[in-house]
Design a protein around this motif. Structure first.
Motif, short mmCIF file in Angstrom:
data_model
loop_
_atom_site.label_atom_id
_atom_site.label_comp_id
_atom_site.label_asym_id
_atom_site.label_seq_id
_atom_site.Cartn_x
_atom_site.Cartn_y
_atom_site.Cartn_z
N ILE A 522 0.84 -1.20 0.00
CA ILE A 522 0.00 0.00 0.00
C ILE A 522 0.87 1.25 0.00
O ILE A 522 0.59 2.23 -0.69
CB ILE A 522 -0.96 -0.03 1.20
CG1 ILE A 522 -2.02 -1.12 1.00
CG2 ILE A 522 -1.64 1.34 1.41
CD1 ILE A 522 -2.94 -1.32 2.18
N ARG A 523 1.97 1.21 0.74
CA ARG A 523 2.87 2.36 0.80
C ARG A 523 3.61 2.57 -0.53
O ARG A 523 4.23 3.62 -0.74
CB ARG A 523 3.86 2.21 1.94
CG ARG A 523 3.26 2.48 3.32
CD ARG A 523 2.72 3.89 3.36
NE ARG A 523 2.04 4.22 4.63
CZ ARG A 523 1.24 5.26 4.76
NH1 ARG A 523 0.99 6.04 3.72
NH2 ARG A 523 0.67 5.52 5.92
N SER A 524 3.53 1.62 -1.44
CA SER A 524 4.15 1.81 -2.74
C SER A 524 3.29 2.65 -3.67
O SER A 524 3.73 3.03 -4.75
CB SER A 524 4.45 0.46 -3.40
OG SER A 524 3.27 -0.15 -3.88
N PHE A 525 2.05 2.96 -3.26
CA PHE A 525 1.20 3.81 -4.10
C PHE A 525 0.55 4.97 -3.36
O PHE A 525 -0.15 5.77 -3.98
CB PHE A 525 0.14 2.99 -4.86
CG PHE A 525 -0.89 2.29 -4.00
CD1 PHE A 525 -1.96 2.97 -3.46
CD2 PHE A 525 -0.82 0.92 -3.80
CE1 PHE A 525 -2.92 2.32 -2.70
CE2 PHE A 525 -1.76 0.25 -3.05
CZ PHE A 525 -2.83 0.95 -2.49
N THR A 526 0.73 5.10 -2.06
CA THR A 526 0.18 6.24 -1.34
C THR A 526 1.09 6.64 -0.19
O THR A 526 1.69 5.77 0.47
CB THR A 526 -1.23 5.94 -0.80
OG1 THR A 526 -1.73 7.10 -0.12
CG2 THR A 526 -1.23 4.77 0.17
N ASN A 527 1.17 7.95 0.04
CA ASN A 527 1.90 8.45 1.21
C ASN A 527 0.97 9.15 2.18
O ASN A 527 1.42 9.94 3.02
CB ASN A 527 3.04 9.39 0.78
CG ASN A 527 2.53 10.60 -0.02
OD1 ASN A 527 1.32 10.76 -0.19
ND2 ASN A 527 3.44 11.42 -0.52
N ALA A 528 -0.32 8.87 2.05
CA ALA A 528 -1.28 9.45 2.99
C ALA A 528 -0.90 9.04 4.41
O ALA A 528 -0.51 7.89 4.66
CB ALA A 528 -2.70 8.97 2.67
N GLU A 529 -1.03 9.99 5.34
CA GLU A 529 -0.64 9.70 6.72
C GLU A 529 -1.42 8.52 7.27
O GLU A 529 -0.87 7.63 7.91
CB GLU A 529 -0.86 10.93 7.60
CG GLU A 529 -0.41 10.74 9.04
CD GLU A 529 -0.59 11.99 9.88
OE1 GLU A 529 -0.40 11.90 11.12
OE2 GLU A 529 -0.91 13.06 9.31
N LYS A 530 -2.74 8.52 7.00
CA LYS A 530 -3.59 7.42 7.44
C LYS A 530 -4.52 7.03 6.30
O LYS A 530 -5.64 7.53 6.21
CB LYS A 530 -4.39 7.81 8.68
CG LYS A 530 -3.55 7.96 9.94
CD LYS A 530 -4.44 8.20 11.16
CE LYS A 530 -3.60 8.28 12.43
NZ LYS A 530 -4.45 8.50 13.64
#
Length: 849
Positions: A522-530
């Motif tokens: 998931i962190r490979s496509f978003t850097n949203a905090e939560k």
């Protein structure tokens, strides 16, 4: 034969615009545009939406290469391209040599008259596939189910235009190989190898086609060398009397190839040299093949339940266990041999024996098949048709397809792992929506015409018309009595997870539920905090209509609503794992009637919420870890009821199993409440119910909420070969306590060792180690109170195991915190059930399929 490999750096230009960038072929325009910084990563955030528009453009690849005098002295010089994707016009030194329109073909184009000594330029103009598709659909509208942009008119992987797990990113480029090949006097054009197995002997009938140039009439010979798995060589010479020559090789005491679980995978090397007799037998051309000596058969004969659907390897029946394979990447050329080795080895380690290559993608690569040969993984290969009506009344289209079939059957037929040619994915099932004349034409093509083409090139590999399908066109697809099934009543039809017990299929080639990928992915496509389940980025990385809602629907059927995304990932993967386990074990307990459980899907092509067991970043989900247990050749399986457990032992081995079953009821501190053992004896290729355990009678003062049932299956030497742990009530009703787990890490060379000791029964312990992104030896495991278990993992170079002590994170069922109320959970499920698309799906799977 001479060869100039044209793989490497090319120039890429968007048609109609000035300026070039460096490109790579094999490769594609998306990868080159990313590398040059012209576009953002289509997988990141919401980038896919803008990136889709690139497929509307035309692109030009060009290269300058050098030809020497020696190449020009050859009688025949060809440009050979495999995987030319798709609408391509090719020019050589300014002259057009071909217009191509099939990404699944191998093109051989005669080019000698256009070549010159020194520098030569090749230019490939790739037209956008989208205007072509729209024009064809205007001329001849075809029925489709909304995926793949109605792309059935074009011979290109259909999933390039989007699927319910994949993005809409249609690349152009080359996914195979490109080279200049030169031949003098003669060359080999075809090689087939048929096997006849007799007692203690295998006869290989080898047939070779050769092509002569410029009326060459001198004597030619074939020199063959067969090298057995131990390195012993057998060489002989055969005169090439005609341009089609056959000869036989007798292999005494053959070492048979077996699929995973039944034996080893010895491979023989066969080399064929075409030589000129009078010229010191100088080779003019050479071909090599790695072969396994085995038979493969699909038994579709009548039996007491209808008609069978059972594979036999060397006449030994098997229960097929595995997953459905989709393209390994949306831009497949960045998949390396090491990547494929990881996937195929992981299938072997999960005690799988089959992968089904789905028909909306590619005919898989030589490397894929070679690895399946080595690891003993049978391959069910769909032809490249999926989920749509095709223009089978178009003679030009059919001729193009016929050449595609010949190319790929000839390329793959010698592989020991090849188990089945299948006509298509789900076309027979959906053809009930076609107009009657077109339904009949599709039946005629997939049941008869395609089979005839295949049989002309490969008489030994079984053929099946469609997946799912029955044995004859007049019998409806998805029958529980005949053929294979795709059982989507769970998930699309929103039926309870246990509903698979209502479907004693002969062979299930698709079933499953979705789960989220691991947080690393998931962190490979978003850097949203939560990140949240329903934020725009997470929703874009979910391609099944209402998929995230359905995942929550099924999570709430067994658990409460988790308060964090990390906990939802964990629970969604458990739901997926337990569903696949329950279904697989049910069908295995009915072995003989049911003969295969191939879950959808094995892998991902990008980072996404999907049915995959291994996500795009090669992170194992729970189902991949658990599969090695429920797929064991011999295992114990319990079907849990309110107050008792029905226990079966499954034996997939071709010999009788003798051993013992030890079961015990334990409290959550690890104390034994009751235990019992018994001898078991199970005939080969069979599953038997061996015990009914009335656990409620043995609990005494203990409540069902406070105990677990542990089943150990031991072999005749007393070694535990299979273990299964079961709670006596639903997970959310059990009185699980948050565990206190002691962690100890050590190392032995490049292998790390992790000991876990818990003070209370720990349900589905999920272990992560910061800095370790490769799979652990096991995960999502139950640990009895007071017990210690050991896990191992690959220790990266330069990493000290002791430094990882504080990097270990463990999540168990008791650690999950929930939010909201039970009423809110139930209202959510009710709302999900009554959305319009779910109501339509429910109706279809309740009454039509």
């Amino acid at each position: 034969m001479q060869k100039i490999d044209l793989a490497g750096t090319w120039q890429l230009q968007e048609a109609g615009k000035s300026g070039n960038i460096n490109g790579e072929l094999p490769g594609c325009n998306y990868l080159d545009l990313m590398q040059a910084g012209k576009i953002e990563d289509p997988f990141w955030g919401l980038n896919e939406t803008a990136s889709t528009k690139i497929a509307e453009k035309d692109f030009i690849y060009s290269m300058v290469f050098t030809i020497d005098e020696e190449m020009l002295t050859n009688d025949q010089v060809e440009l050979v391209i495999g995987g030319l994707d798709t609408l391509a016009s090719i020019k050589l030194n300014g002259s057009k040599i071909a217009s191509c329109e099939n990404a699944h073909r191998i093109y051989r184009l005669s080019v000698k008259p256009l070549l010159k000594k020194g520098e030569n330029e090749i230019l490939i103009y790739f037209s956008s596939p989208l205007p072509y598709i729209r024009a064809k659909n205007n001329e001849n509208p075809l029925f489709a189910i909304g995926m793949a942009d109605n792309a059935a008119h074009i011979r290109k992987p259909q999933c390039h235009f989007g699927w319910d797990w994949g993005p809409n990113l249609a690349p152009v480029g080359i996914h195979g190989s490109i080279a200049i090949e030169g031949y003098s006097k003669a060359r080999l054009t075809n090689l087939s190898i048929e096997q006849k197995h007799n007692a203690g002997q295998v006869e290989l009938e080898v047939c070779v086609d050769a092509e002569k140039y410029n009326d060459f009439s001198e004597a030619l010979e074939l020199i063959y060398t067969l090298i057995d798995p131990e390195g012993k060589k057998h060489t002989n010479t055969v005169p090439l009397v005609t341009e089609h020559t056959c000869f036989k090789i007798i292999v005494d005491e053959p070492k048979l190839w077996w699929c995973n679980g039944l034996g080893e995978q010895p491979l023989y090397d066969l080399a064929i040299d075409l030589v000129e007799v009078k010229n010191n037998k100088t080779p003019l051309d050479s071909w090599k093949r790695h072969i396994g000596l085995r038979t493969i058969r699909l038994d579709n004969g009548p039996d007491q339940w209808g008609r069978n659907f059972r594979f036999l390897v060397n006449e030994v029946p098997i229960f097929a266990k595995g997953g459905d394979w989709i393209p390994s990447d949306s831009f497949v050329t960045r998949t390396s041999r090491e990547d494929l080795d990881f996937y195929i080895k992981s299938a072997r380690d999960a005690n799988m024996n089959m992968l089904r290559v789905w028909g909306g993608g590619y005919y898989e690569s030589d490397t894929f098949y070679e690895l399946c040969d080595e690891y003993g993984i049978l391959v069910w290969q769909d032809f490249a048709f999926a989920c749509a009506e095709y223009p089978l009344g178009d003679s030009t289209f059919l001729e193009n397809v016929k050449l595609e079939v010949i190319d790929n059957v000839r390329r793959l037929r010698h592989h020991a792992s090849l188990a089945l040619w299948c006509g298509n994915n789900e076309i027979k099932m959906m053809s009930m929506s076609f107009k009657k004349p077109r339904r009949k034409s599709h039946d005629a093509f997939f049941f008869y015409q395609l089979k005839e083409w295949v049989s002309a090139e490969d008489s030994q590999t079984p053929y099946w018309s469609s997946s799912p399908s029955s044995s004859a066109p007049e019998i409806a697809a998805n029958s529980l009595k005949d053929g294979d099934t795709h059982l989507w009543h769970v998930w699309h039809g929103l039926q309870p997870l246990e509903s698979f017990r209502n479907y004693p299929t002969r062979f299930c080639s698709e079933f499953g539920v979705e789960s989220l990928p691991n947080m690393l992915t998931i962190r490979s496509f978003t850097n949203a905090e939560k990140p949240t389940l329903f934020d725009p980025v997470m929703q874009l990385h979910q391609k099944s209509i209402g998929g995230n809602e359905k995942m929550l629907f099924y999570v709430l059927s067994k658990y409460r609503n988790p308060s964090t995304l990390e906990s939802f990932i964990y629970l969604s993967q458990l739901i997926q794992s337990e569903t696949v386990r329950m279904a697989t074990e049910f069908w295995r307990r009915n072995s003989g009637r049911c003969n295969g459980a191939i879950y959808w899907q094995y892998n991902d092509c990008w980072p996404v919420a999907s049915w995959a067991g291994i996500d795009y970043q090669k992170q194992f989900k729970a189902v991949q870890y658990r599969a090695k247990h429920f797929n064991k050749m011999v295992c114990v399986s319990a079907e849990m009821h309110k107050n008792e457990a029905s226990v079966s032992v499954i034996n997939d081995l071709p010999k009788e199993f003798s051993g013992s079953l030890v079961w015990r009821l334990v409290d959550f501190s690890g104390n034994i409440i009751y235990t019992q053992s018994q001898q078991v004896k199970i005939a080969r290729n069979r599953a038997d119910k061996v015990e009914t355990i009335p656990f409620a009678q043995h609990l005494g003062a203990f409540k069902k909420q406070d105990a677990a049932l542990i089943l150990d299956l031991l072999d005749d030497e007393g070694k535990i070969i299979s273990t299964q742990s079961n709670l006596l009530v639903a997970d959310k009703e059990a009185s699980l306590q948050k565990p206190n787990i002691k962690v100890a890490i050590s190392a032995d060379g490049e292998t790390g060792s992790l000991n876990l000791q818990t003070d209370t029964y720990t349900r589905f312990a999920y272990v992560e180690i910061d800095g370790i992104n490769t799979p652990l030896s096991d995960n999502f495991i139950d640990i009895e109170g007071g017990k210690t278990i050991n896990l191992t993992f690959a220790l990266p170079k330069g990493v000290n195991a002791a430094d990882l002590q504080d990097n270990v994170h463990i999540l168990s069922m008791a650690d999950v915190d929930f939010s909201g109320t039970l009423l809110q959970d139930n209202l959510w499920r009710l709302k999900t059930r009554f959305t319009w698309h779910n109501m339509v799906y429910w109706f279809v799977f309740k009454f039509l399929i």
